[in-house]
Design a protein around this motif. Sequence first.
Motif, short mmCIF file in Angstrom:
data_model
loop_
_atom_site.label_atom_id
_atom_site.label_comp_id
_atom_site.label_asym_id
_atom_site.label_seq_id
_atom_site.Cartn_x
_atom_site.Cartn_y
_atom_site.Cartn_z
N UNK A 147 15.41 5.46 35.48
CA UNK A 147 15.21 3.97 34.81
C UNK A 147 14.92 3.03 35.65
N UNK A 148 15.10 3.03 36.86
CA UNK A 148 15.06 1.84 37.73
C UNK A 148 13.25 1.84 37.70
N UNK A 149 12.90 3.03 37.93
CA UNK A 149 11.38 2.97 38.16
C UNK A 149 10.73 2.75 36.74
N UNK A 150 11.10 3.31 35.67
CA UNK A 150 10.54 2.64 34.28
C UNK A 150 10.53 1.37 34.20
N UNK A 151 11.71 0.45 34.52
CA UNK A 151 11.88 -0.78 34.48
C UNK A 151 10.99 -1.59 35.33
N UNK A 152 10.80 -0.94 36.70
CA UNK A 152 10.05 -1.65 37.61
C UNK A 152 8.60 -1.62 37.19
N UNK A 153 8.20 -0.57 36.43
CA UNK A 153 6.67 -0.53 36.06
C UNK A 153 6.42 -1.37 34.95
N UNK A 154 7.63 -1.80 34.11
CA UNK A 154 6.97 -2.73 33.01
C UNK A 154 7.41 -3.96 33.06
N UNK A 155 8.47 -4.44 34.21
CA UNK A 155 8.80 -5.71 34.46
C UNK A 155 8.50 -6.21 35.85
N UNK A 156 7.25 -6.64 36.16
CA UNK A 156 6.84 -6.90 37.52
C UNK A 156 7.75 -8.32 38.25
N UNK A 157 8.65 -8.93 37.27
CA UNK A 157 9.51 -9.88 38.01
C UNK A 157 10.66 -8.99 38.54
N UNK A 158 11.06 -7.96 38.39
CA UNK A 158 12.12 -7.31 38.98
C UNK A 158 12.14 -7.56 40.50
N UNK A 159 13.27 -7.99 40.92
CA UNK A 159 13.34 -7.89 42.30
C UNK A 159 14.71 -7.56 42.92
N UNK A 160 15.61 -7.17 41.92
CA UNK A 160 16.93 -6.91 42.22
C UNK A 160 17.49 -5.60 41.67
N UNK A 161 18.24 -4.62 42.22
CA UNK A 161 18.75 -3.50 41.59
C UNK A 161 20.25 -3.63 42.03
N UNK A 162 21.32 -3.48 41.06
CA UNK A 162 22.51 -3.67 41.30
C UNK A 162 23.46 -2.71 40.67
N UNK A 163 24.72 -2.60 41.08
CA UNK A 163 25.60 -1.80 40.33
C UNK A 163 26.79 -2.52 40.23
N UNK A 164 27.02 -2.69 38.93
CA UNK A 164 28.32 -3.60 38.49
C UNK A 164 29.34 -3.04 37.56
N UNK A 165 29.37 -1.74 37.53
CA UNK A 165 30.36 -1.14 36.58
C UNK A 165 29.59 0.12 35.71
N UNK A 166 30.24 0.43 34.77
CA UNK A 166 31.16 -0.41 33.84
C UNK A 166 32.69 -0.61 34.51
N UNK A 167 32.87 0.32 35.43
CA UNK A 167 34.29 0.11 36.32
C UNK A 167 34.08 -0.46 37.73
N UNK A 168 34.48 -0.25 38.67
CA UNK A 168 34.22 -0.80 39.79
C UNK A 168 33.30 0.27 40.85
N UNK A 169 32.14 -0.32 41.40
CA UNK A 169 31.47 0.66 42.11
C UNK A 169 32.07 1.41 43.25
N UNK A 170 33.16 0.71 44.14
CA UNK A 170 33.73 1.33 45.26
C UNK A 170 34.80 1.96 44.79
#
Length: 495
Positions: free
Chosen positions: A105-128
């Motif tokens: 999904x990251x690579x698909x979004x990166x191919x369509x959204x050149x503004x993409x600069x950050x990939x984060x993990x925010x859930x839906x629970x707690x990443x750690x």
Amino acid sequence: MTIARARPALPIADLAGAARPAPANCRFGGGCGEPAPLPPEVQAKIANHPCYSEEAHHHFARMHVAVAPACNIQCHYCNRRYDCASESRPGVVSERLTPEQALRKVLAVAAEVPQLSVVGIAGPGDPLANPGPTFETLELVRRAAPDLRLCLSTNGLALPEHVERLAALGVDHVTVTVNMIDAEVGARIHPWVLWRGRKVRGEDGARLLSERQLEGLAALAGRGILCKVNSVLVPGVNGEHLVEVGRTVRRLGAFLHNVMPLLSAPEHGTHYGLTGQRGPTAAELEAVQRACEGGARVMKHCRQCRADAVGLLGQDRHAEFALAALPAAPAADASAARAAHRGAVERARRGEAAARAEALARLAVAAPARAARVAVASKGGGLVNQHFGHAREFLVYDVDRRGARLVGHRKVGQYCAGGDGDDAELEQVLAALSDCRAVLVAKVGRCPRERLAGAGITPVVEHAFQPIEAALLAWFGGLAERERAVGGERALGAP
């Protein structure tokens, strides 16, 4: 780590007055203390991060990948519903992903959204609380798209033991949600935490959570990782206390404090929503945010994103990138397109800086006491570029001769849909902008123009498609000149 007890509380209405007064050379009005200039290495880290830089959020997109379903604490404001595509709030996702699906999904979004600069993990629970899939995903993205920054949001309970691994992976932005440093306050927000296989309830659980959060914050700062602290403002519970929270997390090295409004609609199914706990008014939120300033950086452009958000802040495109809609073949490398976008933004920034400097020079003759609150309709790019009737939110600024300071954003219903205006929605917009002197838009129809003017809000189209701050300063300068020309000595009035 020992937790300091909170100082005596102030009523929310008095909080803004408790903030440190603005120094004479403060670029902003309204009682803010201007933060110290950023070191170059820190500026480089935030320059293209839409959540850590107010300016960057006009130009750059973020993406959250939902690979962390489990959580290790209970919050009275949280209900992690699954498959609620129409909701936009933390903890909500439409699809939970494996690390491999997340990379696809990251690579698909990166191919369509050149503004993409950050990939984060925010859930839906707690990443750690889900370290396996979280770190596997971060490693996959780091190898496949090294130009994208890695980001993580956590409640902080499990943070201390993972700081070294985050640093080793190159995660240089971590957000920690800290709603209290007083266990008595915390027990009213977090009824329990899950610690080493058992639930720790009440003040004991809140105290443990706070100790772990503060220990983790200090460790992040020690490793040079920028930390943003999110705090949910719950009126009657922690509103006054958040000023002390802000002081504490800044002392431990937090870079940015984001005070967010409680979302507690009954349909969300949260404890607060079902028991009638209200969220703050816009005035209450602003008062607490101002009280948390005074030399600190306080975030004003947060949109309280979903755990699978995609795109610019305020323009979520997650529904476009469902797994079923992704291309079967791996997306081509789009790093060149992202680099080209970054170059275009840098050129635009130079132009905006020049326009701002020119506008400020013209404002030197304006009276120091003059100020105005102004709304802006923008669909991105840092420009006044949206039709009044199409706006779903307005950016609100306080403007004086020293510059324009973002107050926040006001969500509204879309007034014009399919060419027809909705009177009920227009009333809502007028109410949302009732404290504004003007609204800068790309275009506005005759009917809303008349209704705005009748409400004492000047609709302004003369600065359409200009950079936002330069447009605000140019409008403000023109207003000051007109009042001076007619011998007007009245101040515009504090917003």
